[in-house]
Structures are given as C-alpha cells and as structure tokens.
Design a protein around this motif. Structure first.
Motif, PDB file in Angstrom:
ATOM      1  N   THR A 103      68.531  54.482  58.871  1.00  0.00           N
ATOM      2  CA  THR A 103      68.035  53.771  60.039  1.00  0.00           C
ATOM      3  C   THR A 103      66.565  54.115  60.235  1.00  0.00           C
ATOM      4  OG1 THR A 103      70.185  53.868  61.142  1.00  0.00           O
ATOM      5  CG2 THR A 103      68.266  53.428  62.531  1.00  0.00           C
ATOM      6  N   TYR A 104      65.739  53.100  60.359  1.00  0.00           N
ATOM      7  CA  TYR A 104      64.316  53.319  60.624  1.00  0.00           C
ATOM      8  C   TYR A 104      63.850  52.305  61.649  1.00  0.00           C
ATOM      9  CZ  TYR A 104      59.293  53.880  59.893  1.00  0.00           C
ATOM     10  OH  TYR A 104      57.948  54.106  60.073  1.00  0.00           O
ATOM     11  N   ILE A 105      63.447  52.813  62.806  1.00  0.00           N
ATOM     12  CA  ILE A 105      62.937  51.973  63.884  1.00  0.00           C
ATOM     13  C   ILE A 105      61.550  52.486  64.239  1.00  0.00           C
ATOM     14  CG2 ILE A 105      63.313  51.135  66.236  1.00  0.00           C
ATOM     15  CD1 ILE A 105      66.332  52.115  65.697  1.00  0.00           C
ATOM     16  N   THR A 106      60.562  51.650  64.067  1.00  0.00           N
ATOM     17  CA  THR A 106      59.196  52.022  64.399  1.00  0.00           C
ATOM     18  C   THR A 106      58.654  50.959  65.342  1.00  0.00           C
ATOM     19  OG1 THR A 106      56.989  52.496  63.487  1.00  0.00           O
ATOM     20  CG2 THR A 106      58.380  50.960  62.232  1.00  0.00           C
ATOM     21  N   SER A 107      58.680  51.250  66.623  1.00  0.00           N
ATOM     22  CA  SER A 107      58.392  50.255  67.654  1.00  0.00           C
ATOM     23  C   SER A 107      56.965  49.722  67.535  1.00  0.00           C
ATOM     24  CB  SER A 107      58.583  50.863  69.041  1.00  0.00           C
ATOM     25  OG  SER A 107      59.872  51.403  69.173  1.00  0.00           O
ATOM     26  N   ARG A 108      56.834  48.437  67.695  1.00  0.00           N
ATOM     27  CA  ARG A 108      55.529  47.786  67.684  1.00  0.00           C
ATOM     28  C   ARG A 108      55.406  46.897  68.921  1.00  0.00           C
ATOM     29  NH1 ARG A 108      54.847  51.291  64.628  1.00  0.00           N
ATOM     30  NH2 ARG A 108      54.216  51.206  62.440  1.00  0.00           N
ATOM     31  N   GLY A 109      54.190  46.783  69.433  1.00  0.00           N
ATOM     32  CA  GLY A 109      53.938  45.975  70.614  1.00  0.00           C
ATOM     33  C   GLY A 109      53.833  44.498  70.287  1.00  0.00           C
ATOM     34  N   HIS A 110      53.433  43.709  71.296  1.00  0.00           N
ATOM     35  CA  HIS A 110      53.357  42.255  71.121  1.00  0.00           C
ATOM     36  C   HIS A 110      52.311  41.844  70.078  1.00  0.00           C
ATOM     37  CE1 HIS A 110      56.121  41.638  74.376  1.00  0.00           C
ATOM     38  NE2 HIS A 110      55.358  42.297  75.230  1.00  0.00           N
ATOM     39  N   TRP A 111      51.351  42.737  69.816  1.00  0.00           N
ATOM     40  CA  TRP A 111      50.309  42.429  68.845  1.00  0.00           C
ATOM     41  C   TRP A 111      50.873  42.195  67.445  1.00  0.00           C
ATOM     42  CZ3 TRP A 111      49.897  45.344  64.479  1.00  0.00           C
ATOM     43  CH2 TRP A 111      50.528  46.598  64.498  1.00  0.00           C
ATOM     44  N   TYR A 112      52.002  42.845  67.169  1.00  0.00           N
ATOM     45  CA  TYR A 112      52.532  42.866  65.803  1.00  0.00           C
ATOM     46  C   TYR A 112      52.756  41.452  65.265  1.00  0.00           C
ATOM     47  CZ  TYR A 112      55.546  44.221  61.862  1.00  0.00           C
ATOM     48  OH  TYR A 112      56.094  44.394  60.617  1.00  0.00           O
ATOM     49  N   MET A 113      53.434  40.613  66.049  1.00  0.00           N
ATOM     50  CA  MET A 113      53.759  39.270  65.572  1.00  0.00           C
ATOM     51  C   MET A 113      52.543  38.356  65.542  1.00  0.00           C
ATOM     52  SD  MET A 113      56.790  39.516  64.626  1.00  0.00           S
ATOM     53  CE  MET A 113      56.862  37.805  64.123  1.00  0.00           C
ATOM     54  N   GLN A 114      51.472  38.746  66.219  1.00  0.00           N
ATOM     55  CA  GLN A 114      50.249  37.942  66.202  1.00  0.00           C
ATOM     56  C   GLN A 114      49.318  38.335  65.057  1.00  0.00           C
ATOM     57  OE1 GLN A 114      50.166  35.364  68.299  1.00  0.00           O
ATOM     58  NE2 GLN A 114      52.170  36.138  68.989  1.00  0.00           N
ATOM     59  N   SER A 115      49.624  39.437  64.417  1.00  0.00           N
ATOM     60  CA  SER A 115      48.800  39.907  63.302  1.00  0.00           C
ATOM     61  C   SER A 115      49.367  39.402  61.979  1.00  0.00           C
ATOM     62  CB  SER A 115      48.758  41.442  63.297  1.00  0.00           C
ATOM     63  OG  SER A 115      50.000  41.978  62.841  1.00  0.00           O
ATOM     64  N   TRP A 116      48.691  39.733  60.896  1.00  0.00           N
ATOM     65  CA  TRP A 116      49.176  39.345  59.573  1.00  0.00           C
ATOM     66  C   TRP A 116      50.552  39.953  59.283  1.00  0.00           C
ATOM     67  CZ3 TRP A 116      50.374  43.174  56.150  1.00  0.00           C
ATOM     68  CH2 TRP A 116      49.780  44.431  56.336  1.00  0.00           C
ATOM     69  N   LYS A 117      50.892  41.052  59.940  1.00  0.00           N
ATOM     70  CA  LYS A 117      52.178  41.700  59.698  1.00  0.00           C
ATOM     71  C   LYS A 117      53.350  40.836  60.160  1.00  0.00           C
ATOM     72  CE  LYS A 117      50.242  46.335  59.840  1.00  0.00           C
ATOM     73  NZ  LYS A 117      50.325  47.704  60.376  1.00  0.00           N
ATOM     74  N   GLY A 118      53.108  39.959  61.124  1.00  0.00           N
ATOM     75  CA  GLY A 118      54.157  39.066  61.601  1.00  0.00           C
ATOM     76  C   GLY A 118      54.290  37.788  60.802  1.00  0.00           C
ATOM     77  N   ASP A 119      53.453  37.616  59.794  1.00  0.00           N
ATOM     78  CA  ASP A 119      53.479  36.429  58.929  1.00  0.00           C
ATOM     79  C   ASP A 119      54.158  36.813  57.616  1.00  0.00           C
ATOM     80  OD1 ASP A 119      52.947  34.329  57.167  1.00  0.00           O
ATOM     81  OD2 ASP A 119      50.913  34.017  57.910  1.00  0.00           O
ATOM     82  N   ILE A 120      55.346  36.285  57.368  1.00  0.00           N
ATOM     83  CA  ILE A 120      56.114  36.696  56.187  1.00  0.00           C
ATOM     84  C   ILE A 120      55.381  36.408  54.885  1.00  0.00           C
ATOM     85  CG2 ILE A 120      57.412  34.527  55.963  1.00  0.00           C
ATOM     86  CD1 ILE A 120      59.869  36.280  55.267  1.00  0.00           C
ATOM     87  N   ASP A 121      54.537  35.369  54.867  1.00  0.00           N
ATOM     88  CA  ASP A 121      53.787  35.057  53.659  1.00  0.00           C
ATOM     89  C   ASP A 121      52.706  36.096  53.367  1.00  0.00           C
ATOM     90  OD1 ASP A 121      55.229  32.721  53.131  1.00  0.00           O
ATOM     91  OD2 ASP A 121      53.915  31.500  54.400  1.00  0.00           O
ATOM     92  N   LYS A 122      52.297  36.822  54.395  1.00  0.00           N
ATOM     93  CA  LYS A 122      51.253  37.825  54.218  1.00  0.00           C
ATOM     94  C   LYS A 122      51.808  39.247  54.142  1.00  0.00           C
ATOM     95  CE  LYS A 122      47.606  35.072  56.352  1.00  0.00           C
ATOM     96  NZ  LYS A 122      46.579  34.976  57.428  1.00  0.00           N
TER      97      LYS A 122
END
Length: 315
Positions: A160-179
């Motif tokens: 189990t690995y949970i590393t909490s991220r804020g709302h910024w995460y999905m707005q960054s390249w990390k939230g884009d599966i192609d990137k």
C-alpha cells in the motif's frame, strides 16, 4: 578527477536530491535547464552553474563545451524532467557525448528501451537510472532471504502506498496520462521494480481498479502473490497516520509481517551516483520488467471496480 554534470529539470521536486548527490560525490554541476525559473535551490549547491530556460540555448551551450576540447565537456546529464520527456532527453545526452542518469520511470513504454539501446551502441555512451530501492538495506536483506530459500515459495504480499497530493496535481503534467503514464507509472513504478528485484519473474498482472487518483490490482511473481493499492487521495490515508499529521502512508507486509523501510531513504540518490560513477549503475535492461508492468496496467486498466480488494478492509 571530478566529473562535470548537466541537469535537465532543475525546478522539479526530485532535482535537489540529484544536486546533492553530485556535490556529495565530489563532482560539479556546470549547466542546468528548466522552462521554469524558480531554481534558487541551485545556490545551495552550485551557484556558479550556468542556467537556461530554453532547450535550444542549453543544447548550444552543451555542444560548445563538447567542441572546446579543453576538458570542459559534460560527462553526465542528469534528467529530472517530466516522464514523457525522459526518452528524448536521454537521446540528447547520449548524442552529446555524455552518459545519462535518468529518474524513474525511465520511459513510458518498453519499446523506448529498445530504441535507446540502439543509440547506446551508436554513441558508445550509457544510460543509467535511479532504482534506489534496490540499494535500501531492508530490501536487500529481504531479497537475500528469499533467494536463500532456493525454492519457488509463494509469499503473500500486500503493498500500500498513499502519497497525498493537492488540487494542483491533476492540473499539472502528472495528471495527464499521456505525459505521466498514469498513477501506477508515476508513483508506483519503483515499487514494481522492487517486487521484481525481490521475488523474481513476473507471471501474472491483473488490474482491479484504476482512475485518476487511485489504482489497485494483483501481481504474481515467481516467489510471491502481491495485492497492491496506490493513491494520491488523502482520504485513503489511515486514521492512525492522520492522527500523527502524516499525509503519506507506505506499507509492505510479507506473510503478514511488516517490512520496515520508511527510513534510510535520505542518501539513496548519493549511493546511486556512487554506483554509477564506479560503472556499476542500473542500465536500460534492468528497467524492462517494471516498464512492461506499468504499460500493461495502463493498457488494461478498467474503468470502475473489478474486484473487491481494498488495502484496509481486506487485512
């Protein structure tokens, strides 16, 4: 004699660990690149390093150093850029006459490894990667224990690995599966490498659930059956961890016994660099199983719950 380094992705989260590793091993960062200019951290390590926000000017500078033929050529290019750019930046490093040191995930697809191997042959340079969990004392000890059994024992493993991220995460390249390659690639690839490193050949890969912020599934290795859960959503952090003010939770159990490896991470990048500088770094082929694993997870990920595994309900 100290080596000269360049660094791509100097504003990234992981870049300071690379700067520290370069300094701790007695080497020099001579040039850095990032389109973002919030890189004051460089002053803590290499205030005299040249800095660029445009790749073209960085490329020209590295080429000038190479052509000067006065000992100023870059020996290594450290790569901390977004995941989807790793392949291109490693190619740049090799074609610039330098070895590459690339953060995980090395690439997003296994066929990129094949292409990089061809460029290694053409240039005579080498790609190294950061697989720091392979250097963690607890992981090494567990691997030695499994290997000592000398039989195909199927251990029962929960990861189990949970590393909490804020709302910024999905707005960054990390939230884009192609990137980023998706959550399993972005936060899980080093764990899949660790599992392969410890338990051997991957035999089965089943995805139970996957969405933008969490994923779970089942992996079977030569010596283990693994149930895994990954998330960047704070709501999955156990209450016991929240009570301590923690936003990250990491747990691995083997046959019901917790493997303690929460500590011992601080110097693993430096140890990785020490191995690389001795010519003993992890190369392209060592990454193949983990990259094949995350590619299969991404390609087969269902939308919605397929099984009933949850890391806390099923323990």
């Amino acid at each position: 004699m100290s080596k000269k380094f360049a660094l791509i992705g100097a504003a990234g989260y992981i870049a300071p660990r690379h700067m520290a590793a370069i300094k701790d091993t007695g080497n020099e960062l001579v040039a850095a690149l990032d389109k973002n200019d919030s890189v004051g951290i460089i002053d803590s390590f290499f205030p005299d390093a040249d800095f660029f926000t445009e790749f073209e000017r960085f490329d020209r500078h590295i080429d000038k150093l190479r052509r000067a033929n006065n000992g100023h050529a870059v020996d290594y290019v450290s790569i901390c850029s977004p995941n989807y750019l790793h392949d291109s930046h490693m190619r740049f490093a090799l074609r610039s006459g330098a070895d590459a040191i690339c953060e995980k995930p090395l690439v997003l697809n296994p066929w990129n490894i094949d292409g990089l191997q061809e460029i290694e042959k053409d240039t005579g340079r080498k790609v190294n990667t950061i697989l720091q969990l392979r250097l963690h004392p607890s992981i090494i000890a567990l691997r030695e224990k499994v290997l000592a059994e000398q039989k195909n024992t199927k251990h029962e493993v929960d990861l189990t690995y949970i590393t909490s991220r804020g709302h910024w995460y999905m707005q960054s390249w990390k939230g884009d599966i192609d990137k980023s390659g998706g959550i399993a690639t972005n936060i899980g690839v080093h764990f899949y490498d660790m599992l392969h490193f410890i338990f051997g050949e991957l035999q089965e890969n089943v995805v139970n659930y996957s969405d933008d912020t969490m994923a779970s599934g089942y992996l079977e290795y030569q010596n283990a059956r693994v149930r895994w859960f990954l998330s960047v959503d704070y709501k999955y952090v156990p209450e016991s961890a929240k009570a301590k003010g923690l936003r990250t939770y990491r747990s691995i159990t083997v046959d019901g016994e917790e493997i303690e490896f929460s500590g011992g991470f601080t110097d693993l990048h430096t140890r990785s660099y020490e191995q690389i500088l001795k010519g003993e770094g992890f190369g392209l082929e060592e990454n193949r199983v983990a990259i094949e694993t995350v590619t299969a997870i991404r390609d087969s990920a269902p939308i919605g719950l397929k099984g009933n595994y949850h890391p806390f309900l099923n323990r």
